[in-house]
Design an enzyme around this catalytic site. Structure first.
Site, PDB file in Angstrom:
ATOM      1  CE  LYS A 131      -1.730   1.466   4.088  1.00  0.00           C
ATOM      2  NZ  LYS A 131      -1.423   2.865   4.442  1.00  0.00           N
ATOM      3  CG  ASN A 132       2.281   2.689   3.512  1.00  0.00           C
ATOM      4  OD1 ASN A 132       1.124   2.974   3.212  1.00  0.00           O
ATOM      5  ND2 ASN A 132       2.673   2.495   4.758  1.00  0.00           N
TER       6      ASN A 132
ATOM      7  CB  CYS B 293      -4.701  10.204  12.088  1.00  0.00           C
ATOM      8  SG  CYS B 293      -3.150   9.423  12.479  1.00  0.00           S
TER       9      CYS B 293
ATOM     10  NE  ARG C   6      -7.183   4.321   5.694  1.00  0.00           N
ATOM     11  CZ  ARG C   6      -6.473   5.187   6.401  1.00  0.00           C
ATOM     12  NH1 ARG C   6      -6.804   5.473   7.638  1.00  0.00           N
ATOM     13  NH2 ARG C   6      -5.421   5.765   5.872  1.00  0.00           N
TER      14      ARG C   6
ATOM     15  CG  ASP D 163       3.550   1.162   9.654  1.00  0.00           C
ATOM     16  OD1 ASP D 163       3.758   1.479   8.470  1.00  0.00           O
ATOM     17  OD2 ASP D 163       3.170   1.976  10.516  1.00  0.00           O
TER      18      ASP D 163
ATOM     19  NE  ARG E 100       1.023  10.287  10.746  1.00  0.00           N
ATOM     20  CZ  ARG E 100       0.382   9.293  10.155  1.00  0.00           C
ATOM     21  NH1 ARG E 100      -0.680   8.782  10.723  1.00  0.00           N
ATOM     22  NH2 ARG E 100       0.792   8.825   8.995  1.00  0.00           N
TER      23      ARG E 100
HETATM   24  C1  EPZ Z   1       4.346   6.849   6.546  1.00  0.00           C
HETATM   25  O1  EPZ Z   1       3.573   7.850   7.161  1.00  0.00           O
HETATM   26  C2  EPZ Z   1       3.424   5.649   6.392  1.00  0.00           C
HETATM   27  N1  EPZ Z   1       2.296   6.016   5.526  1.00  0.00           N
HETATM   28  C3  EPZ Z   1       2.933   5.206   7.770  1.00  0.00           C
HETATM   29  O2  EPZ Z   1       2.163   4.046   7.587  1.00  0.00           O
HETATM   30  C4  EPZ Z   1       4.133   4.862   8.640  1.00  0.00           C
HETATM   31  O3  EPZ Z   1       3.688   4.519   9.924  1.00  0.00           O
HETATM   32  C5  EPZ Z   1       5.073   6.065   8.711  1.00  0.00           C
HETATM   33  O4  EPZ Z   1       5.450   6.469   7.384  1.00  0.00           O
HETATM   34  C6  EPZ Z   1       6.340   5.760   9.491  1.00  0.00           C
HETATM   35  O5  EPZ Z   1       7.008   4.700   8.888  1.00  0.00           O
HETATM   36  C7  EPZ Z   1       2.490   6.046   4.188  1.00  0.00           C
HETATM   37  O6  EPZ Z   1       3.582   5.802   3.683  1.00  0.00           O
HETATM   38  C8  EPZ Z   1       1.289   6.388   3.355  1.00  0.00           C
HETATM   39  P1  EPZ Z   1       6.399  10.152   8.641  1.00  0.00           P
HETATM   40  P2  EPZ Z   1       4.142   9.367   7.193  1.00  0.00           P
HETATM   41  O7  EPZ Z   1       6.268  11.445   7.890  1.00  0.00           O
HETATM   42  O8  EPZ Z   1       4.997   9.616   6.009  1.00  0.00           O
HETATM   43  C9  EPZ Z   1       6.963  13.491  11.915  1.00  0.00           C
HETATM   44  C10 EPZ Z   1       0.322   2.693   7.812  1.00  0.00           C
HETATM   45  O9  EPZ Z   1       0.015   2.074   8.800  1.00  0.00           O
HETATM   46  N2  EPZ Z   1       6.787  14.480  10.826  1.00  0.00           N
HETATM   47  O10 EPZ Z   1       7.524   9.237   8.293  1.00  0.00           O
HETATM   48  O11 EPZ Z   1       2.979  10.267   7.438  1.00  0.00           O
HETATM   49  C11 EPZ Z   1       5.683  12.727  12.207  1.00  0.00           C
HETATM   50  O12 EPZ Z   1       4.857  13.447  13.096  1.00  0.00           O
HETATM   51  C12 EPZ Z   1       0.783   4.113   7.932  1.00  0.00           C
HETATM   52  O13 EPZ Z   1       0.352   2.231   6.652  1.00  0.00           O
HETATM   53  C13 EPZ Z   1       6.926  15.836  11.097  1.00  0.00           C
HETATM   54  O14 EPZ Z   1       7.176  16.220  12.235  1.00  0.00           O
HETATM   55  O15 EPZ Z   1       5.047   9.338   8.486  1.00  0.00           O
HETATM   56  C14 EPZ Z   1       6.203  11.449  12.807  1.00  0.00           C
HETATM   57  O16 EPZ Z   1       6.443  11.669  14.184  1.00  0.00           O
HETATM   58  C15 EPZ Z   1       0.507   4.628   9.312  1.00  0.00           C
HETATM   59  N3  EPZ Z   1       6.775  16.740  10.093  1.00  0.00           N
HETATM   60  C16 EPZ Z   1       7.544  11.235  12.109  1.00  0.00           C
HETATM   61  O17 EPZ Z   1       7.872  12.477  11.492  1.00  0.00           O
HETATM   62  C17 EPZ Z   1       6.502  16.358   8.811  1.00  0.00           C
HETATM   63  O18 EPZ Z   1       6.394  17.232   7.917  1.00  0.00           O
HETATM   64  C18 EPZ Z   1       7.505  10.180  11.006  1.00  0.00           C
HETATM   65  O19 EPZ Z   1       6.380  10.467  10.204  1.00  0.00           O
HETATM   66  C19 EPZ Z   1       6.365  14.974   8.540  1.00  0.00           C
HETATM   67  C20 EPZ Z   1       6.524  14.065   9.560  1.00  0.00           C
END
Ligand code: EPZ
Length: 417
Positions: free
Chosen positions: A22-23, A117, A398, A306, A122
């Site tokens: 998915k990702n 969420c 999802r 995850d 996020r």
């Molecule tokens: C991706 O989410 C995945 N989703 C998530 O999978 C996964 O849990 C996550 O990466 C971590 O591996 C998709 O790829 C669609 P991040 P993402 O940006 O990109 C902080 C699932 O279950 N952050 O890597 O949204 C954030 O708050 C989903 O399939 C900022 O501070 O996660 C978090 O603490 C859930 N500012 C950390 O970085 C930003 O601009 C990592 O988040 C962006 C992120």
């Protein structure tokens, strides 16, 4: 409102075929906006989130056709709108992935802020700051990101937090920017690598793929191609843990064992016999009760966030005391409260969940709060004595293709009611 009803107590035994990730599918479909041909994307999982991304592109006027085997063809030629509206984005945060491509190719984008969420705030500040550094003019007002750029220009970006979709958005934007972009502290998840391979196949110039420093030299245009999405490592890990928690044997086929090193190491530590082949991995618990393990999540290649909820479920019935430390998201422990309803013995001390394994769990109605939390409740239901009803399973749909069919194929007693 659908729910999954599980009769616990069956030891899983069998093979399961893993779907596309998915990702990886979500950013790759969004990247279809960047090119001037059609692209054909294969091995796309049939999931709610994928349907949402397809709907999002289609409402912009992009031609998106889905073949009989979920081959998705994307042709942005007819595009006439550059807006990702709140009513779609609120159902899927990954909609933010159209921001970089729209800005790079068409010079404008209006994308709803995803909002928080269940697992955390996020924020998307790193996406916005990176695009601003590349010359985009971005205002945030009324819950929308309003961006425009005549032409993005390359920049050196240092991400202070490893962000998967942030890296993906900025890498996609950089492919058509003027000059060179360097992304430091880039995410190295296999899904980011898969997107990079897709972009290169469309003619992008990217080096450092798989490392934490990506170098992208912008080109004038990208062309169409055919590409198959990589197998889903988190779906794979989920079924392996389902096998382990029931003391059974599960072979996941059509997958990439090399993307699961940290997860397989923890399954071995829990006492499973793990064997791997080129495109399969098998976990055999040989009827034993798992041993408790300590989990600490971190960016790839460390233990994936995850997979945290799934291992929390495993620890609930394991021998001994296991700890779970979530370092990526600030609120990814909701499943612990639901696991306690099944009889788990969990104490949360600060950022650490301390789980004392109990001899058995007892079935009860439980509620899913996010995608992986719902998977952990299904896994716990497989061993809980009696009936477990997992509610709000739209979360599951999802991210897990045909979960009840795949688990039934492994011998589980599960049905959607
Ligand atoms: C991706 O989410 C995945 N989703 C998530 O999978 C996964 O849990 C996550 O990466 C971590 O591996 C998709 O790829 C669609 P991040 P993402 O940006 O990109 C902080 C699932 O279950 N952050 O890597 O949204 C954030 O708050 C989903 O399939 C900022 O501070 O996660 C978090 O603490 C859930 N500012 C950390 O970085 C930003 O601009 C990592 O988040 C962006 C992120």
């Amino acid at each position: 409102m659908d729910k999954l009803q599980i009769q616990g107590g069956t030891r899983l035994d069998g093979d399961v075929r893993i779907s596309g990730a998915k990702n990886a599918a979500l950013p790759i479909i969004a990247a279809g906006l960047l090119q001037e041909g059609p692209v054909t994307i294969g091995n796309v999982p049939h999931l709610k989130d994928v349907t949402t991304m397809i709907s999002l592109l289609a409402r912009m006027g992009v031609s998106v056709t889905v073949g009989e085997k979920m081959q998705v063809e994307v042709d942005p030629g007819p595009i006439h709108d550059f807006v990702a509206p709140y009513e779609l984005v609120k159902t899927m945060r990954a909609s933010i992935l159209v921001l970089g491509p729209l800005l790079a190719r068409f010079g404008r984008a209006t994308v709803s802020l995803p909002g928080g969420c269940a697992i955390g705030a996020r924020p998307v500040n790193l996406h916005v700051e990176g695009l601003r550094a590349m010359g985009a003019e971005i205002e945030i007002e009324g819950g929308y990101i309003r961006a425009k750029a005549s032409r993005l220009r390359g920049a050196r970006l240092v991400l202070d937090t490893v962000t998967v979709t942030g890296t993906e958005n900025l890498m996609m934007a950089a492919t058509l920017a003027e000059g060179r972009t360097v992304i430091e502290n880039a995410a190295r998840e296999p899904e980011v690598v898969d997107l990079a391979h897709f972009l290169v196949k469309m003619g992008a110039q990217i080096t450092g793929v798989g490392s934490d420093t990506l170098v992208i030299d912008g080109v004038d245009r990208l062309h169409g191609c055919s590409y198959d999405v990589l197998p889903d490592r988190i779906e794979t890990g989920t079924y392996l843990v389902a096998g382990a928690i029931t003391g059974g044997r599960v072979r996941a086929r059509n997958t990439r064992p090399d993307h699961l090193d940290a997860v397989l190491a923890k399954l071995r530590e829990a006492g499973a016999v793990v064997t791997t082949g080129a495109d399969w991995v098998e976990v055999d618990m040989q009827g034993r009760r798992p041993r408790a393990v300590d989990i600490r999540t971190a960016p790839y290649p460390a233990f994936p966030t995850d997979m945290q909820a799934q291992f929390a479920a495993l620890n609930c019935v394991a021998e001994g005391v296991g700890t779970v430390i979530e370092t990526i998201f600030e609120n990814r422990y909701m499943h612990m409260l639901e696991l306690e309803r099944l009889g788990a013995d969990i104490r949360i001390e600060g950022h650490t969940a301390v789980i004392h394994g109990v001899p058995h769990l007892s079935g009860a109605p439980v509620m899913a709060t996010d995608l992986r939390a719902s998977a952990s409740l299904v896994i716990a239901g497989l061993v809980a004595q009696g009936t477990t009803d997992v509610e709000r399973i739209y979360h599951i749909d999802r991210g897990y293709e045909c979960i009840e069919e795949k688990l039934s194929g492994l011998g589980a007693q599960i049905r959607r009611v």
